[in-house]
Design a protein around this motif. Structure first.
Motif: not given
Length: 370
Positions: A124-146
């Motif tokens: 939620a913080a990233f979604t709100e804060r990315v406004t105005g930046f030429d940037t994309e934020v993708v939540d890829s948690t579901d695709a990866y294991s660590l």
């Protein structure tokens, strides 16, 4: 626990006889055999941890560095590709939303790893804060294991693992808080020299479909060397000995970085970042600060236990505590009044009505030999 999420390695944990617990909405292994045995294995050889509950955010675009400078407390844009930095997501109030690690993958690409329980808050913080930046934020948690390999022989284990290839830079040349790219059975592999135990170690990121085979290969390579699977209980005592904060204990929205000893993480000279205005205000002189406590005997203070001064007045509260497996005596982190925070200050922990003598000590409690 039927509503809890499971990682791609859940079948492996069940086969090993793991006990499970709810952690950040995930059903995670708390131990396989013995908390003490798993802890000592990490200090003397190595432990194998499933940390796939952690959240991954991919940040891409020409203004990715500028966005992260604004969204996080630290100076992220000056970081070179191949490096990593510990940082904080702050609220406008200056309180801590989460602590994260940001990795620079390329000039216009970053990976940010956050805590499982704060995935939605960080998203939620990233979604709100990315406004105005030429940037994309993708939540890829579901695709990866660590998967983490932590301990003195961690590098030997990873280097001996069949299927891992083309790692650049070589692990022997990889510094702390840096990462390397490689492959595992031809699939992309991300290897970071980071961890949460106070030992040398690596965190390996792969897509979910490759995770079970990677776990098996690491186990096969490491078992003859002393590698054991380790759960959340050992991870907690290891990080406590290393003086590493845990969100919800040492960190929260009610704590600003300086109180938690993390003022150094904040790049206060940046032109702007979320929380900057609030942090510029003077912190109340009686605001509690984080300290280490050591005690004798076997009774350890636990989170929520009161800390008292010699007059019997409550001056703080334990945030994390345990009988240290490595050191053999009780240790704790606590938020206490500044007047009671000086090194060697004599205090008491109220352990179920019994006053246990304790002394303020420097953090971390344990540091590995370099």
């Amino acid at each position: 626990m039927t509503d809890l999420r499971t990682t791609a390695l859940h079948d492996r944990h069940e086969a090993l006889g793991a006990s499970f617990t709810d952690f950040g909405g995930w059903l995670m292994p708390v131990r396989y055999t013995s908390d003490l045995a798993e802890h000592h294995a990490v200090r003397t050889a190595a432990g194998l941890f499933d940390i796939s509950h952690m959240a991954e955010f991919e940040v891409t675009g020409p203004e990715s560095g500028a966005f992260l400078d604004y969204a996080l407390a630290g100076a992220i844009s000056p970081m070179r590709s191949g490096k990593a930095k510990y940082s904080l997501v702050l609220a406008e109030s200056g309180g801590i939303v989460d602590d994260v690690i940001a990795y620079r993958l390329a000039d216009d690409r970053f990976l940010v790893i956050a805590n499982a329980g704060n995935r939605e808050a960080v998203a939620a913080a990233f979604t709100e804060r990315v406004t105005g930046f030429d940037t994309e934020v993708v939540d890829s948690t579901d695709a990866y294991s660590l998967i983490a390999v932590q301990g003195p022989i961690a590098r030997a284990v990873v280097e001996a693992t069949a299927g891992i290839a083309d790692v650049q830079p070589a692990l022997a040349d990889l510094g702390y808080y840096a990462w390397a790219a490689g492959t595992f059975e031809a699939a992309p592999l991300f290897v970071a020299r980071t961890g949460y135990t106070g030992e040398d170690g690596f965190e390996l990121l792969v897509r979910n479909e490759a995770a079970p085979a990677l776990w098996d290969a690491l186990t096969a390579a490491g078992a003859p060397l002393g590698l054991v699977p380790a759960g959340l209980a050992a991870r907690d005592t290891l990080r406590l000995e290393a003086g590493m904060p845990l969100y919800g204990h040492e960190l929260s929205l009610d704590i600003v970085p300086a109180q938690a000893g993390l003022g150094r993480v904040v790049a206060a000279d940046k032109p702007d970042f979320v929380g900057k205005t609030a942090l510029a205000a003077v912190v109340a002189p009686d605001a509690p600060v984080l300290v280490g406590l050591v005690a004798e005997g076997r009774r350890a203070g636990r989170a929520g236990y009161a800390v008292l001064n010699e007059a019997g007045d409550t001056v703080g509260e334990i945030t994390s505590g345990a009988l240290s497996p490595t050191l053999g005596h009780p240790i704790a982190m606590a938020l206490v009044a500044p007047a009671s925070s000086g090194l060697d200050t004599a205090l008491f922990i109220d352990v179920r009505g019994t006053r246990i003598p304790a002394t303020v000590a420097a953090l971390p409690f344990y540091q590995r030999a370099r």
